[in-house]
Every structure is written in C-alpha cells, then in structure tokens.
Design an enzyme around this catalytic site. Sequence first.
Site, PDB file in Angstrom:
ATOM      1  N   ASP A   8      11.090  -3.979 -17.698  1.00 24.10           N
ATOM      2  CA  ASP A   8      11.273  -2.521 -17.618  1.00 24.10           C
ATOM      3  C   ASP A   8      12.624  -2.247 -16.961  1.00 24.10           C
ATOM      4  O   ASP A   8      13.189  -3.111 -16.299  1.00 24.10           O
ATOM      5  CB  ASP A   8      10.158  -1.870 -16.780  1.00 24.10           C
ATOM      6  CG  ASP A   8      10.302  -0.350 -16.714  1.00 24.10           C
ATOM      7  OD1 ASP A   8      10.571   0.260 -17.771  1.00 24.10           O
ATOM      8  OD2 ASP A   8      10.178   0.227 -15.628  1.00 24.10           O
ATOM      9  N   SER A   9      13.105  -1.018 -17.140  1.00 18.16           N
ATOM     10  CA  SER A   9      14.349  -0.627 -16.480  1.00 18.16           C
ATOM     11  C   SER A   9      14.198  -0.689 -14.962  1.00 18.16           C
ATOM     12  O   SER A   9      15.179  -0.869 -14.252  1.00 18.16           O
ATOM     13  CB  SER A   9      14.725   0.796 -16.897  1.00 18.16           C
ATOM     14  OG  SER A   9      13.687   1.683 -16.545  1.00 18.16           O
ATOM     15  N   TYR A  40      17.149   4.305 -17.490  1.00 17.97           N
ATOM     16  CA  TYR A  40      17.745   4.137 -18.817  1.00 17.97           C
ATOM     17  C   TYR A  40      17.683   5.442 -19.627  1.00 17.97           C
ATOM     18  O   TYR A  40      18.441   5.616 -20.573  1.00 17.97           O
ATOM     19  CB  TYR A  40      16.941   3.101 -19.613  1.00 17.97           C
ATOM     20  CG  TYR A  40      17.260   1.647 -19.352  1.00 17.97           C
ATOM     21  CD1 TYR A  40      17.988   1.238 -18.234  1.00 17.97           C
ATOM     22  CD2 TYR A  40      16.811   0.671 -20.251  1.00 17.97           C
ATOM     23  CE1 TYR A  40      18.250  -0.107 -18.022  1.00 17.97           C
ATOM     24  CE2 TYR A  40      17.080  -0.664 -20.044  1.00 17.97           C
ATOM     25  CZ  TYR A  40      17.790  -1.057 -18.930  1.00 17.97           C
ATOM     26  OH  TYR A  40      18.035  -2.392 -18.733  1.00 17.97           O
ATOM     27  N   GLY A  41      16.709   6.296 -19.270  1.00 13.33           N
ATOM     28  CA  GLY A  41      16.319   7.436 -20.106  1.00 13.33           C
ATOM     29  C   GLY A  41      17.429   8.299 -20.671  1.00 13.33           C
ATOM     30  O   GLY A  41      17.336   8.782 -21.784  1.00 13.33           O
ATOM     31  N   CYS A  71       8.473  -0.623 -21.361  1.00 13.62           N
ATOM     32  CA  CYS A  71       9.346   0.528 -21.177  1.00 13.62           C
ATOM     33  C   CYS A  71       9.420   1.259 -22.520  1.00 13.62           C
ATOM     34  O   CYS A  71       9.760   0.643 -23.541  1.00 13.62           O
ATOM     35  CB  CYS A  71      10.728   0.010 -20.775  1.00 13.62           C
ATOM     36  SG  CYS A  71      11.983   1.286 -20.643  1.00 13.62           S
ATOM     37  N   ASN A  72       9.079   2.527 -22.505  1.00 15.19           N
ATOM     38  CA  ASN A  72       9.083   3.290 -23.764  1.00 15.19           C
ATOM     39  C   ASN A  72      10.497   3.506 -24.281  1.00 15.19           C
ATOM     40  O   ASN A  72      10.731   3.475 -25.482  1.00 15.19           O
ATOM     41  CB  ASN A  72       8.436   4.649 -23.540  1.00 15.19           C
ATOM     42  CG  ASN A  72       6.958   4.520 -23.328  1.00 15.19           C
ATOM     43  OD1 ASN A  72       6.182   4.594 -24.268  1.00 15.19           O
ATOM     44  ND2 ASN A  72       6.530   4.292 -22.102  1.00 15.19           N
ATOM     45  N   THR A  73      11.419   3.736 -23.351  1.00 11.71           N
ATOM     46  CA  THR A  73      12.796   3.998 -23.752  1.00 11.71           C
ATOM     47  C   THR A  73      13.353   2.773 -24.483  1.00 11.71           C
ATOM     48  O   THR A  73      13.966   2.895 -25.550  1.00 11.71           O
ATOM     49  CB  THR A  73      13.640   4.334 -22.501  1.00 11.71           C
ATOM     50  OG1 THR A  73      12.934   5.320 -21.743  1.00 11.71           O
ATOM     51  CG2 THR A  73      14.995   4.855 -22.879  1.00 11.71           C
ATOM     52  N   CYS A 190       5.974   7.135 -20.705  1.00 13.22           N
ATOM     53  CA  CYS A 190       6.945   6.466 -19.840  1.00 13.22           C
ATOM     54  C   CYS A 190       6.133   5.693 -18.823  1.00 13.22           C
ATOM     55  O   CYS A 190       5.221   6.263 -18.196  1.00 13.22           O
ATOM     56  CB  CYS A 190       7.845   7.485 -19.148  1.00 13.22           C
ATOM     57  SG  CYS A 190       8.933   6.717 -17.932  1.00 13.22           S
ATOM     58  N   THR A 191       6.443   4.425 -18.666  1.00 14.95           N
ATOM     59  CA  THR A 191       5.590   3.581 -17.824  1.00 14.95           C
ATOM     60  C   THR A 191       5.724   3.895 -16.333  1.00 14.95           C
ATOM     61  O   THR A 191       4.933   3.420 -15.527  1.00 14.95           O
ATOM     62  CB  THR A 191       5.876   2.094 -18.089  1.00 14.95           C
ATOM     63  OG1 THR A 191       7.283   1.840 -17.901  1.00 14.95           O
ATOM     64  CG2 THR A 191       5.485   1.719 -19.503  1.00 14.95           C
ATOM     65  N   HIS A 192       6.721   4.702 -15.984  1.00  8.89           N
ATOM     66  CA  HIS A 192       6.828   5.138 -14.589  1.00  8.89           C
ATOM     67  C   HIS A 192       5.790   6.220 -14.250  1.00  8.89           C
ATOM     68  O   HIS A 192       5.440   6.394 -13.088  1.00  8.89           O
ATOM     69  CB  HIS A 192       8.209   5.761 -14.317  1.00  8.89           C
ATOM     70  CG  HIS A 192       9.304   4.765 -14.088  1.00  8.89           C
ATOM     71  ND1 HIS A 192       9.765   3.930 -15.080  1.00  8.89           N
ATOM     72  CD2 HIS A 192      10.042   4.485 -12.986  1.00  8.89           C
ATOM     73  CE1 HIS A 192      10.750   3.191 -14.588  1.00  8.89           C
ATOM     74  NE2 HIS A 192      10.934   3.506 -13.323  1.00  8.89           N
TER      75      HIS A 192
END
Length: 276
Positions: A8-9, A40-41, A71-73, A190-192
């Site tokens: 992930d970012s 990253y978004g 990470c979706n982005t 978004c995984t956050h």
Amino acid sequence: MSPIGIFDSGYGGLTILRQIRQLMPQYDYLYLGDNARAPYGGHSFEVIYEYTWQAVRALFQRGCPLVILACNTASARALRTIQRENLEQYDATRRVLGVIHPTVETVCQLTETKHVGLLGTVGTVSSGSYEMELHKLDPAIHVTGMACPMWVPLVENFEYDSPGADYFVKKRIEGIMQADPQIDTLILGCTHYPLLMEKIIKYVPQGVRIVPQGEYVAQKLEDYLHRHPDMQARISRGASTRYLTTESAEKFQESATLFMHEPGLVAERIDINNPS
Ligand code: DGL
C-alpha cells in the site's frame, strides 16, 4: 522464505493484511508501505503506475511469488498494466492481484436498490474502474463516486480520531447521500478508510450498508489459492509477518503497532527508487 507481498502507499493496507492474516495465519507475509511518497491519491496516472511497479519489484526481489495491491489507487491505476505488460517480461510465473475486483463481486450481491456509492481517492474515483468492473457484472447498477482527498492525510498524520476528522467525514458522507439518496450500499474504496470507521458510522444514515474491503479481499484470496495450488505450494508457511517502509522505521512502528494492535512490531526502512 517466499511470503505473500502486501503493498500500500502507506498504512491503509494494514486493514487488508489484518483480515488476510486472520483468515490464513499459516502463511508468511511481507508488508510494504511507501509512506515516504504517500498519499498516492492525487498523483497522476504515470506517477502512481511508476511507484507501484517499483514497489512490486521490491517485493518480488525479496522472494514474494504473489503480491496483493492492498491499495485501490494502485489497483485502479497500475494493476492492469502490470498484469498485462510487466509480468510477462519480468517473470511470468509471479502474480499481482488487486482489491477492486473482489469488492465489486461482493457489492453486486449486496445492493437491493442497485444504487451504489463509492468513496475513494481522487485517483480511484476519477479512474472509473469501479463503474467499469461493476457494469461488467450488472449494467443496471448506478454508481455515484465521491473523492475524499482529506481522509488519507488524516490517517497518515494520525488525526483519524480528532474532531477535525468529524468535519471532513461528515461533509463527504452528506455530500454523497445528497447526490443520490437511493444509495443503499457505500463502498469504502480506499484501504485507509476503515481506520476512520468510528467516524464514518456516525454519519452514514441507518439502512445504508458500509462495505469495507478487508474481509472480502481475504475470502477471495483464499479462494484464489484453492484454485491455484501451484501458487499455494510456493508460499512459505512460517506464520510470520515482516514490515517494510520507505519512511522512518520508528515512525512506521509507532503507527502500525496501534493499527495492528501488535506490540513490539518491528519495521525496516528500504529504498525502492531503483529496483532492478
Ligand atoms: N490506501 C490507498 C487506497 O486504497 C490510499 C491511497 C493514497 O495513498 O492516497 O487508495
């Protein structure tokens, strides 16, 4: 050691790692957070792709036969190119999987009104990846996307619990529900975002289902490994997790320990700018 790589970012992928590890504690895991370059978004397509491919190679070099873009982005912007072009040239036996497809498969089964809301980064929402994947499974689904550019910085800067977080969470949830009051299923794309769950629950209207991704990604990964015994056999089973970050190891340890409820968690700082 040939662990499953989780990328992930920043810290968001820990929400995915936690669920995967809960379901399949037997495997070794190697987590990489590109905290030095997160979020990253808001980056361009090219930059997100470049950073993601560097991170994937860093995990490959450390023995991972399989990498999950938690990470979706990165899944929206880089996965397809990596799968279609890079793997063939680099090593066709390795695999990279994302988080969008498993989420979409679940959402199609959950929505009754067929009105789905997507909360995500600018990169994810503007990519149109969720709409594309959802429409492949059900063209009748109506998707309303809303970018939440402040949410990831709140988590990365440890403000997810603050009154400031309430302001930004409320604003976006009210915004998306006003844009389409028929939404019955809200994707946390978004995984956050699960790290903001306490705040999110406060503002989402009753009867609207919130879909965090960890559980579904974990189930689909387990299913994938059953269907690919060759890959399953390549993953080592030492029940260990190692953490890598591109930022300070101390900073990562402090935050990740809280997110993972794992006292004594040890991280190592690495440089991924020039992987071979
Ligand atoms: N966890 C990443 C995602 O799922 C956060 C992206 C970012 O760094 O902005 O999209």
